[in-house]
Design a protein around this motif. Structure first.
Motif, PDB file in Angstrom:
ATOM      1  N   PRO A  19       5.455   0.226  -1.081  1.00 24.95           N
ATOM      2  CA  PRO A  19       4.225   0.901  -1.489  1.00 24.95           C
ATOM      3  C   PRO A  19       4.019   2.212  -0.714  1.00 24.95           C
ATOM      4  N   ASN A  20       3.484   3.206  -1.383  1.00 26.63           N
ATOM      5  CA  ASN A  20       3.090   4.474  -0.769  1.00 26.63           C
ATOM      6  C   ASN A  20       4.233   5.386  -0.333  1.00 26.63           C
ATOM      7  N   VAL A  21       5.426   5.073  -0.752  1.00 28.14           N
ATOM      8  CA  VAL A  21       6.560   5.885  -0.338  1.00 28.14           C
ATOM      9  C   VAL A  21       6.667   7.148  -1.223  1.00 28.14           C
ATOM     10  N   VAL A  38      -1.686   8.621  -8.551  1.00 31.06           N
ATOM     11  CA  VAL A  38      -1.184   8.676  -7.180  1.00 31.06           C
ATOM     12  C   VAL A  38      -2.372   8.583  -6.243  1.00 31.06           C
ATOM     13  N   SER A  39      -2.253   7.776  -5.202  1.00 37.76           N
ATOM     14  CA  SER A  39      -3.288   7.805  -4.175  1.00 37.76           C
ATOM     15  C   SER A  39      -2.689   7.305  -2.886  1.00 37.76           C
ATOM     16  N   PRO A  40      -3.359   7.559  -1.766  1.00 37.73           N
ATOM     17  CA  PRO A  40      -2.822   7.073  -0.492  1.00 37.73           C
ATOM     18  C   PRO A  40      -2.949   5.562  -0.351  1.00 37.73           C
ATOM     19  N   LYS A  41      -3.483   4.863  -1.329  1.00 32.06           N
ATOM     20  CA  LYS A  41      -3.658   3.415  -1.202  1.00 32.06           C
ATOM     21  C   LYS A  41      -2.485   2.677  -1.836  1.00 32.06           C
ATOM     22  N   PRO A  42      -2.012   1.602  -1.160  1.00 28.65           N
ATOM     23  CA  PRO A  42      -0.979   0.786  -1.798  1.00 28.65           C
ATOM     24  C   PRO A  42      -1.557   0.123  -3.053  1.00 28.65           C
ATOM     25  N   GLN A  43      -0.685  -0.299  -3.929  1.00 29.34           N
ATOM     26  CA  GLN A  43      -1.098  -0.951  -5.184  1.00 29.34           C
ATOM     27  C   GLN A  43      -1.861  -0.038  -6.114  1.00 29.34           C
ATOM     28  N   THR A  44      -1.642   1.273  -5.983  1.00 25.85           N
ATOM     29  CA  THR A  44      -2.264   2.213  -6.918  1.00 25.85           C
ATOM     30  C   THR A  44      -1.689   1.996  -8.310  1.00 25.85           C
ATOM     31  N   THR A  45      -0.362   1.846  -8.363  1.00 22.87           N
ATOM     32  CA  THR A  45       0.309   1.617  -9.640  1.00 22.87           C
ATOM     33  C   THR A  45       0.277   0.127  -9.918  1.00 22.87           C
TER      34      THR A  45
HETATM   35  K     K Z   1       0.072   4.577  -3.756  1.00 20.86           K
END
Ligand code: K
Ligand code: GDP
Ligand code: MG
Length: 302
Positions: A19-21, A38-45
């Protein structure tokens, strides 16, 4: 009868990594358009999203996956399953990693699964703009090359656009002769309603506090171009898990919801190429993440 020699080619490429890579950012950079949020948070997608890039005779179909993580809810479970489904049957994988640091357990297990399948893998070392010392890239390449016989290794920056065209060229090498699966001007397989919902969700992820966004889903109930043309009316419902969250999403005198809707409308107008009249409502649906029927109604087919 005349035989027409066709040289059209296509490749399905799964984009994988922790995540977040920057998986979604890289796909968007290759497409030249923001298709995946896209966002700085994991699980955005949350779901598998296909991005389509056609250059001349070659069509690349990217499958952007949610990051790997330990599932804690049914939604999380669905997200993990969609990674392994995305990887089966593709022509190649693109593994995205950070420019420095130890690999995680999940990255090692991904590499192990490559070893079992023998899948060709292009390694993208993303976020090289963050490296103070660019020569560190060489050591990184050497370190990673020892782990798997990658088809190629490409240092990139999704944010700066560095290396993106090289990456496209490397991935194009896996295109097989055959028909294009999408129109040559297509960007994604995602229905417009789902795309509109994702745009709203992205603004919520960006503007709200940590705790709330994962409890949020967006359902676009209506999307219709007016008879006279030029304007599309979009009605969306933002679902949250708690009454208190609803208050936060709406904000003081509706300020937060207004901000979300304004930013989302601008993105929609840019993407769909028309004026948009966006109406957003906020509703509470407790524990929607664990209810399969609701998951389906939000578009997460499991
Ligand atoms: K993300
Ligand atoms: P995903 O979870 O792997 O799909 O990652 P995202 O594409 O959502 O990106 C996660 C975060 O990393 C976002 O805040 C991006 O802006 C940021 N990011 C992505 N690519 C780059 C890059 O090349 N350089 C820098 N500095 N940040 C990046
Ligand atoms: Mg993503």
């Amino acid at each position: 009868t005349q035989h027409h020699e066709t040289s059209s080619r296509s490749a399905f490429i799964a984009i994988v990594g922790k995540p977040n890579v920057g998986k979604s950012s890289l796909m968007n950079a290759m497409l030249g358009q923001k298709v995946a949020i896209v966002s700085p948070k994991p699980q955005t997608t949350r779901t598998r999203i296909m991005g389509v890039l056609t250059k001349g005779e070659t069509q690349l179909v990217f499958i952007d996956t949610p990051g790997m993580h330990k599932p804690r809810t049914r939604l999380g479970d669905y997200m993990v399953r969609s990674v392994s489904e995305a990887v089966s049957g593709v022509d190649a994988c693109m593994l995205v990693v950070e420019p420095e640091g130890e690999l995680t357990e999940s990255e090692h297990s991904l590499i192990q699964s490559f070893q079992k399948s023998g899948l060709p893998v292009v390694l993208a070392i993303n976020k090289i703009d963050l490296l103070e010392d660019r020569s560190a890239i060489l050591a990184r390449i050497a370190q990673l090359n020892g782990l798997y016989p990658f088809a190629s290794v490409v240092p990139v920056s999704a944010v700066k656009g560095d290396g993106i065209s090289i990456l496209i060229d490397e991935l194009s090498a896996f295109a097989q002769e055959g028909p294009h699966f999408f129109d040559d001007d297509a960007l994604t397989d995602m229905p417009e309603k789902a795309l509109a919902g994702e745009i709203i969700r992205e603004k919520l992820l960006r503007l709200l506090n940590h705790e709330i966004p994962h409890g949020i889903a967006v359902s676009v109930e209506r999307m219709r171009e007016r008879e006279e043309g030029g304007i599309t009316d979009i009605d969306a419902v933002i679902y949250c898990e708690r009454e208190s969250h609803k208050g936060i999403v709406i904000g003081k005198k509706g300020a937060m919801l207004k901000k979300v809707a304004t930013l989302a409308r601008k993105d929609m107008e840019n993407f769909f190429g028309c004026k948009v009249n966006l109406q957003c409502w906020v509703k509470v649906k407790e524990d929607w993440r664990n209810r399969e029927g609701l998951l389906r109604s939000f578009g997460y087919d499991s």
